[in-house]
Structures are given as structure tokens and as C-alpha cells.
Design a protein around this motif. Structure first.
Motif, PDB file in Angstrom:
ATOM      1  N   PHE A  94      10.710 -13.654   5.587  1.00 14.36           N
ATOM      2  CA  PHE A  94       9.886 -12.323   5.029  1.00 14.36           C
ATOM      3  C   PHE A  94      10.858 -11.716   4.118  1.00 14.36           C
ATOM      4  N   ASP A  95       9.491 -12.558   2.776  1.00 13.21           N
ATOM      5  CA  ASP A  95      10.149 -11.506   1.458  1.00 13.21           C
ATOM      6  C   ASP A  95      10.993 -12.167   1.006  1.00 13.21           C
ATOM      7  N   GLY A  96      11.653 -13.639   1.235  1.00 11.24           N
ATOM      8  CA  GLY A  96      12.372 -14.218   0.678  1.00 11.24           C
ATOM      9  C   GLY A  96      13.713 -14.698   1.995  1.00 11.24           C
ATOM     10  N   ARG A  97      13.533 -14.195   2.651  1.00 12.94           N
ATOM     11  CA  ARG A  97      15.203 -13.457   3.631  1.00 12.94           C
ATOM     12  C   ARG A  97      14.985 -14.482   4.814  1.00 12.94           C
ATOM     13  N   ILE A  98      16.095 -14.681   5.278  1.00 15.30           N
ATOM     14  CA  ILE A  98      15.983 -15.620   6.705  1.00 15.30           C
ATOM     15  C   ILE A  98      17.400 -14.283   7.399  1.00 15.30           C
ATOM     16  N   ALA A 145      13.635  -5.981   8.057  1.00 13.97           N
ATOM     17  CA  ALA A 145      12.203  -5.580   7.282  1.00 13.97           C
ATOM     18  C   ALA A 145      11.323  -6.067   7.333  1.00 13.97           C
ATOM     19  N   PHE A 146      11.275  -6.764   8.535  1.00 18.24           N
ATOM     20  CA  PHE A 146       9.681  -6.811   8.799  1.00 18.24           C
ATOM     21  C   PHE A 146       9.423  -6.172   9.895  1.00 18.24           C
ATOM     22  N   LEU A 147      10.118  -5.737  10.632  1.00 14.74           N
ATOM     23  CA  LEU A 147      10.289  -4.197  11.618  1.00 14.74           C
ATOM     24  C   LEU A 147       9.495  -3.212  11.456  1.00 14.74           C
ATOM     25  N   ARG A 148      10.268  -3.174  10.282  1.00 13.55           N
ATOM     26  CA  ARG A 148      10.240  -1.948   9.121  1.00 13.55           C
ATOM     27  C   ARG A 148       8.606  -1.761   8.719  1.00 13.55           C
ATOM     28  N   GLU A 149       8.624  -2.680   7.987  1.00 14.69           N
ATOM     29  CA  GLU A 149       7.186  -2.679   6.670  1.00 14.69           C
ATOM     30  C   GLU A 149       6.183  -3.719   7.485  1.00 14.69           C
ATOM     31  N   THR A 150       6.316  -3.729   8.765  1.00 13.21           N
ATOM     32  CA  THR A 150       4.759  -4.549   8.745  1.00 13.21           C
ATOM     33  C   THR A 150       3.765  -3.774   9.947  1.00 13.21           C
ATOM     34  N   PRO A 151       2.734  -3.516   9.224  1.00 14.45           N
ATOM     35  CA  PRO A 151       1.655  -2.755  10.419  1.00 14.45           C
ATOM     36  C   PRO A 151       0.760  -3.404  10.877  1.00 14.45           C
ATOM     37  N   LEU A 152       1.355  -3.936  11.795  1.00 14.71           N
ATOM     38  CA  LEU A 152       0.495  -5.072  13.255  1.00 14.71           C
ATOM     39  C   LEU A 152      -0.012  -3.860  13.609  1.00 14.71           C
ATOM     40  N   PRO A 153      -1.445  -4.410  13.813  1.00 16.24           N
ATOM     41  CA  PRO A 153      -1.631  -5.698  13.644  1.00 16.24           C
ATOM     42  C   PRO A 153      -2.341  -6.548  12.570  1.00 16.24           C
ATOM     43  N   GLN A 154      -1.824  -5.907  11.190  1.00 15.19           N
ATOM     44  CA  GLN A 154      -2.733  -6.484  10.754  1.00 15.19           C
ATOM     45  C   GLN A 154      -1.164  -7.050   9.913  1.00 15.19           C
ATOM     46  N   LEU A 155      -1.065  -8.430   9.081  1.00 18.33           N
ATOM     47  CA  LEU A 155      -0.086  -9.064   8.920  1.00 18.33           C
ATOM     48  C   LEU A 155      -0.305  -9.703   7.227  1.00 18.33           C
ATOM     49  N   ASP A 156       0.307  -9.350   6.397  1.00 19.73           N
ATOM     50  CA  ASP A 156       0.184 -10.201   4.821  1.00 19.73           C
ATOM     51  C   ASP A 156       1.254 -11.205   5.016  1.00 19.73           C
ATOM     52  N   TRP A 157       0.511 -12.801   4.880  1.00 22.51           N
ATOM     53  CA  TRP A 157       1.110 -13.823   5.038  1.00 22.51           C
ATOM     54  C   TRP A 157       1.934 -13.456   3.553  1.00 22.51           C
ATOM     55  N   SER A 158       1.545 -13.654   2.449  1.00 27.98           N
ATOM     56  CA  SER A 158       2.202 -13.312   0.923  1.00 27.98           C
ATOM     57  C   SER A 158       3.978 -12.774   1.212  1.00 27.98           C
ATOM     58  N   ARG A 159       3.918 -12.582   2.074  1.00 32.94           N
ATOM     59  CA  ARG A 159       5.485 -12.181   2.218  1.00 32.94           C
ATOM     60  C   ARG A 159       5.924 -12.630   3.826  1.00 32.94           C
ATOM     61  N   ILE A 160       5.300 -13.388   4.876  1.00 36.49           N
ATOM     62  CA  ILE A 160       5.847 -14.173   5.382  1.00 36.49           C
ATOM     63  C   ILE A 160       5.604 -15.821   5.657  1.00 36.49           C
ATOM     64  N   THR A 214      -7.289 -14.346  10.028  1.00 34.27           N
ATOM     65  CA  THR A 214      -7.389 -14.863   8.692  1.00 34.27           C
ATOM     66  C   THR A 214      -7.205 -15.390   8.283  1.00 34.27           C
ATOM     67  N   LYS A 215      -7.083 -16.480   7.909  1.00 29.72           N
ATOM     68  CA  LYS A 215      -6.401 -17.350   6.593  1.00 29.72           C
ATOM     69  C   LYS A 215      -6.792 -18.198   5.902  1.00 29.72           C
ATOM     70  N   PRO A 216      -6.744 -17.714   5.168  1.00 33.49           N
ATOM     71  CA  PRO A 216      -7.663 -19.032   4.289  1.00 33.49           C
ATOM     72  C   PRO A 216      -7.239 -19.999   3.383  1.00 33.49           C
ATOM     73  N   MET A 217      -7.802 -21.106   3.448  1.00 29.67           N
ATOM     74  CA  MET A 217      -7.080 -22.406   2.163  1.00 29.67           C
ATOM     75  C   MET A 217      -8.242 -22.448   1.005  1.00 29.67           C
ATOM     76  N   PRO A 218      -7.713 -23.234   0.478  1.00 36.87           N
ATOM     77  CA  PRO A 218      -8.317 -24.007  -1.450  1.00 36.87           C
ATOM     78  C   PRO A 218      -8.935 -24.935  -0.498  1.00 36.87           C
ATOM     79  N   LEU A 219     -10.965 -24.514  -1.325  1.00 42.20           N
ATOM     80  CA  LEU A 219     -11.531 -25.133  -0.657  1.00 42.20           C
ATOM     81  C   LEU A 219     -12.431 -26.347  -2.212  1.00 42.20           C
TER      82      LEU A 219
END
Length: 582
Positions: free
Chosen positions: A73-77, A84-99, A196-201
Motif C-alpha cells: 500500500f503506497d509503496g510499503r509492506i 495506512a490501509f486501515l486508516r485511509e481506505t473507505p471500503l467498499p471503494q478501493l483505490d487500486w493505484s495505491r494497492i 471494476t478493474k480495467p486494462m488497456p485494450l
């Protein structure tokens, strides 16, 4: 790392029995500590592999995050990522750019509870039809149910193509959690939220220098958090191929000096080349021949049983029938709390399916790649056309196609490699490895995959771009010889290009029959070996295959890898006993 087991608590008898079974299975598997947690309607067990850096559990008051595998998460393990994940992730939304990473995570925050998998759902989470239990262990899930029965499609996919694809397993009562949903664990049961998890077409045209810089940065970002956490405590494979070498280059560029190893007999190209590279670099390359150590037939049953539990019944390629070398190698990869790194999924940079660069359907892909059987391998239970139709339907679903006959751009077809093949094959590997320690497979990072999908197909042929990327990151490593007959500092050889082209031009009907033609010409073997002679195997399975003879004509199977995978299913059936229904 470690594992999760979760069950509804409304049925107290079922819950207590399931939890006790999961604890017992963890002991048999060799997993370390366990912690128990409860919230309205559910009971949770979190199993840690014993390494403190990424133990995978954080409890803050009534909130918690429990992870199997490695969440980035944000370049950390490790603990900083969990906090950080517990504090900053507003589930059920997920920001995959950070995960990133491959994992299953259960999060309780503000009185709501959610469970979900990584971007491709590579890390396996098994669940029953009613979604009253979720488990990262197949055996723990099976043992929690009153009975199970084999699913014919899953059995045939396991035998013919190594692992079932999509959400299927070899059991009718169990599925794996797919990538399209996040599960909310409400007091009255499980509820699905779509993801939703799009990939380039389509490919992107850009100058080579810019493309190389972009991909080098993607790879750096995928390995950097692990190097920051583990430093030089990393076990890295090295072979005659390019994926392990690119992995090593990335680790070195990030500042690590990993320990190197190579598997196989001394005569193989992988061993010769890896040891030659090590000698030239002044680095020791540990050579491990998993099949070298002897074991007596009398000791074989105990070893197979230990392998069966350590590898959760069904490892990739079904290799539980060995001398213990597979398990010993896994222990060595995690010695001293080391991170085990893998070059798996590196073919995301290459033309994995070897199909023409034009629109095609999921049906064409299924016929070209998944028809690894002959008509004589199976009994009348098997319908080859229906088997491939089901696979095509699953590929179409994974790629968001309206149906298996719909034509898609070639780049969209490339998504089948990470979304279908890697999820199934390497997902099983990741899930098993993570039970015993930290694991890194950077080429499955979804942001790296997205960049790789923008490569024009011509740059993927014969590993052209991947070699350029290796040379850009570590030109010294690129200049060493390879098992392809050329180094990676220049273009691929004419022979390498011809071998790929000759596959690419074959029509679908011929691709579908290629495996059967090869089997007609000669018996087939794979590199995963095993002690498969009657002297050994008759001590662990009934040679009449009472469970599998319903599906297979065992006396006609002349592919040792297929035979071993079916034998693994037969052993599983024997271990289940009366729990298995016909």
C-alpha cells in the motif's frame, strides 16, 4: 503470508467444528501462530507464518486488518502498509493505484467488515456455495463441509491444463473468490459489491527510449517496497531463461544483493548457464537437484502424506510424489525469514499464446491453448467439445466479452494471460508459498501488467522488448549466454524467431490437435518428475484408481505429468474417505 479461515457463527456446532478443523489443518501444514477474532455473525482465524516483518495482522481497538500474502500500500509492506490501509481506505471503494501485491485481506472498520483479494484474485480464497465459510486453505475448507463431490470440469482441467481456471475448483461445492467482487460480511451473511478493474485494450506507440524508461520504472516500483523491507534477505532464482535474469536485474537496480539458486540436474542448460553467470559475477549460485536425494519405498508413504498437507493437497503440477526435495527447497527459500522472489508471469512481456496479430474470439483462444488431451485419455464421462466450450465461456467472462464467439482486439486477448492463466497457475503457487513466508512475483503487479499490455505485438515476438528492457536495466547480465542460443544484449536469433513464427501461423484446427499429435508420436514427460514407478506409487494409491477411473482411461495415458496430476487427485480421494460423495 500465512492464511485466513472465516466462518459464519450463527450455527454454533458447524462454526466450532470448522474452526477446530482449520486449526488442526494448520498444524499439519506447518503454519505458525494463530489468532482468533470475532465480530457479529462471523468468527475468524488468522494464521501467521512466523515472520514478524509482514505478519499480516493489525488490530486497533474494534478495527482490524488481517492479510494472507503480501499487501503493498503506497509503496510499503508490513505493519506500516496495514496501518495506512486501515486508516485511509473507505471500503467498499478501493483505490487500486495505491494497492499492490498478491493477497487476501479482511478489513473491519467502523463496524463494517469486508474481504477481498488482489487485483487479479491470484491469491486463492475458497468458499462454499452458501458463502458461509471462506478459507485460504483448500483442505481446511473441504474438511469444514459435511461432504464433497468432484466436479468433472474441474477434474479434467486439473489433469489436462494443470489447474482449473476461473473460479472453479475440483470440487462442486467450492469456488474461489473472483476478481470482480468484494464481499461484505454482514451479521446476516455475505453480500457482494462489484469491482471494476480495467486494462488497456490497444497498444500505444511511443519511442523505444521512453517505453524502456517507463517499464524500468514500473518494475522498480514493483520490487522496491520488498527490497526496502528485506534488504539482501532475498532468495532469487537464476536459470538460462530471461525472466529470472530480469528479476535479478530489477533487484540489483533497487539496491539488493540477493542469494541466488538454480534447480535441476547438473547437465541441464539452466544449471550450466546459471553457474557460469555466478562464476563470472563472483556470486555463489546454490545448485539444488530436488530429485537427487534417495528415499526408500518404505519411507515413501510418510513423505507423500507430509507433502500432501504442506502443499494443501493439490500443488501445481501435482508433485507430492517425491523424495521431499520440493518441500526442502521451499524451506530453503525462506530460511532466516528470507523473501522468496519469482520470475513467474514474465511472459507478460512476450507473446505467450503465439496467436496471429488480429482480432479473435475466446473460443479460438480456448481451442488453441487448452486442448491438451487426446480422445483416449478420458472415459465416456468426457465431452471434449463441451469441455472447451466451458473454458471459452470462462475466458470470455474474465475478459468482459458478451460471449465466447465475440471477436476482440489482439491486445484484449493478451489480457487472458494475466487474468486467466497467471491467476490460475501462479495464483496457486503464490497461495501455497505464502503459507510459509513472504513471496514476490513482480511481473504480476497489475500496474506493470497494464503497461505491458500497451506493447505492440511485434515488440513481444521472441522476447525482443524484454531483452531490451533487461539490457537497459543491467547490460552486464544481458550479455551472458542464454538457453535460447543467444544473449539478450542484441536481437533474438533467426532460429528463435522462426520457432515462434511456425507456431503463430498454424491454423486453429491444427493448434487444437497439436498436443494429440505429439502424444501419438511418442510418450511425453515434464520436468517435475516424481517417484512414479509401481514400487513407490502402489504404496500410496490403489493402482486401479477407484475414484479417477470414472473420468480417465489410465492405461492409455502416456504423459507422465498428466498421470501424476491424476494420481494426486486419486490420493486426495483416498484421504477424504467417506467425506467424498460420488
Amino acid at each position: 503470508m500465512g492464511g485466513l479461515f472465516l466462518t459464519r457463527s450463527h450455527d454454533r456446532e458447524f462454526c466450532e467444528k470448522a474452526l477446530a478443523g482449520a486449526r488442526a489443518q494448520a498444524i499439519r501444514t506447518g503454519i505458525g501462530t494463530v489468532s482468533a477474532h470475532a465480530f457479529p455473525g462471523w468468527s475468524l482465524l488468522h494464521f501467521a507464518s512466523g515472520q514478524s516483518e509482514s505478519a499480516g495482522l493489525l488490530v486497533e481497538g474494534d478495527d482490524l486488518v488481517a492479510v494472507a500474502g503480501t499487501l503493498v500500500f503506497d509503496g510499503r509492506i508490513g505493519p506500516p502498509a496495514l496501518a495506512a490501509f486501515l486508516r485511509e481506505t473507505p471500503l467498499p471503494q478501493l483505490d487500486w493505484s495505491r494497492i499492490g501485491g498478491e493477497f487476501v485481506a479482511l478489513v473491519r472498520r467502523g463496524g463494517r467488515n469486508f474481504i477481498f483479494a488482489d487485483y487479479f484474485a491470484a491469491f486463492q480464497l475458497f468458499h462454499d456455495e452458501e458463502q458461509r465459510l471462506f478459507s485460504t486453505s483448500l483442505l481446511a475448507a473441504v474438511q469444514a463441509l459435511p461432504s464433497v463431490r468432484f466436479d468433472a470440469q474441474g477434474v479434467y482441467e486439473h489433469a489436462f491444463n494443470v489447474v482449473p481456471i476461473g473460479d472453479d475448483t475440483v470440487f462442486a461445492e467450492l469456488k474461489t473468490l473472483g476478481p470482480k467482487y468484494l464481499i461484505e460480511l454482514a451479521p446476516d451473511g455475505a453480500k457482494r459489491h462489484p469491482l471494476t478493474k480495467p486494462m488497456p485494450l490497444a497498444p500505444v506507440r511511443q519511442p523505444v527510449t521512453e517505453r524502456l524508461a517507463e517499464h524500468a520504472e514500473r518494475l522498480r516500483a514493483a520490487v522496491a517496497p520488498h527490497v526496502a523491507s528485506f534488504g539482501d534477505r532475498i532468495q532469487c532464482p537464476l536459470s538460462g531463461g530471461i525472466d529470472s535474469r530480469l528479476l535479478l536485474a530489477a533487484l540489483r537496480a533497487a539496491g539488493a544483493t540477493p542469494s541466488l539458486y538454480v534447480y535441476g540436474p547438473a547437465s541441464t542448460a539452466d544449471v550450466r548457464i546459471a553457474r557460469a553467470i555466478g562464476a563470472a559475477e563472483g556470486s555463489e549460485v546454490a545448485w539444488i537437484d530436488k530429485q537427487a536425494a534417495g528415499i526408500s519405498p518404505d519411507a515413501f508413504p510418510d513423505q507423500v502424506k507430509a507433502n500432501f498437507h504442506r502443499f494443501d493437497a493439490l500443488p501445481t503440477y501435482g508433485n507430492i510424489f517425491d523424495n521431499g526435495g520440493h518441500a526442502a527447497a521451499q524451506v530453503a527459500r525462506h530460511a532466516g525469514g528470507a523473501l522468496a522472489a519469482s520470475g513467474g508471469c514474465g511472459e507478460v512481456y512476450r507473446d505467450f499464446f503465439l496467436l496471429p496479430d488480429r482480432p479473435l474470439s475466446a473460443r479460438t483462444l480456448a481451442r488453441s491453448f487448452f486442448a491438451r488431451f487426446t480422445p483416449g485419455d478420458a472415459t465416456a464421462e468426457f465431452d471434449g467439445r463441451a469441455f472447451l466450450t466451458r473454458i471459452a465461456d470462462k475466458v470470455a467472462d474474465a475478459l468482459d466479452l458478451p460471449d465466447a464467439a465475440a471477436r476482440m482486439p489482439r491486445t484484449q486477448a493478451e489480457q487472458a494471460y494475466p487474468r486467466v492463466r497467471c491467476r490460475a497457475l501462479f495464483g496457486r503457487e503464490i497461495s501455497l508459498e505464502a503459507q510459509h513466508g513472504a513471496y514476490l512475483m513482480p511481473f504480476l503487479d497489475h500496474r506493470l501488467v497494464a503497461s505491458a499490455l500497451t506493447l505492440p505485438m511485434a515488440t513481444k515476438y521472441a522476447g525482443k522488448f524484454e531483452a531490451q528492457l533487461l539490457a537497459a536495466i543491467d547490460p552486464v547480465l544481458a550479455r551472458y549466454p542464454s538457453a535460447y542460443g543467444h544473449n539478450f544484449a542484441g536481437p533474438p536469433s533467426r532460429r528463435h524467431r522462426f520457432n515462434e513464427w511456425s507456431s503463430r501461423i498454424r491454423p486453429t484446427w491444427l493448434r487444437q490437435r497439436s498436443y494429440a499429435i505429439q502424444r501419438h508420436l511418442r510418450p511425453m514427460r515434464d520436468e517435475h518428475g516424481g517417484l512414479l514407478s509401481p514400487e513407490y506409487m502402489h504404496r500410496v494409491i490403489d493402482p486401479d484408481f477407484p475414484a479417477m477411473r470414472r473420468y480417465f482411461a489410465m492405461d492409455r495415458i502416456t504423459d507422465s505429468g498428466m498421470w501424476r496430476r491424476i494420481a494426486c487427485l486419486e490420493y486426495l480421494a483416498g484421504q477424504l474417505g467417506m467425506r467424498l460423495r460420488s
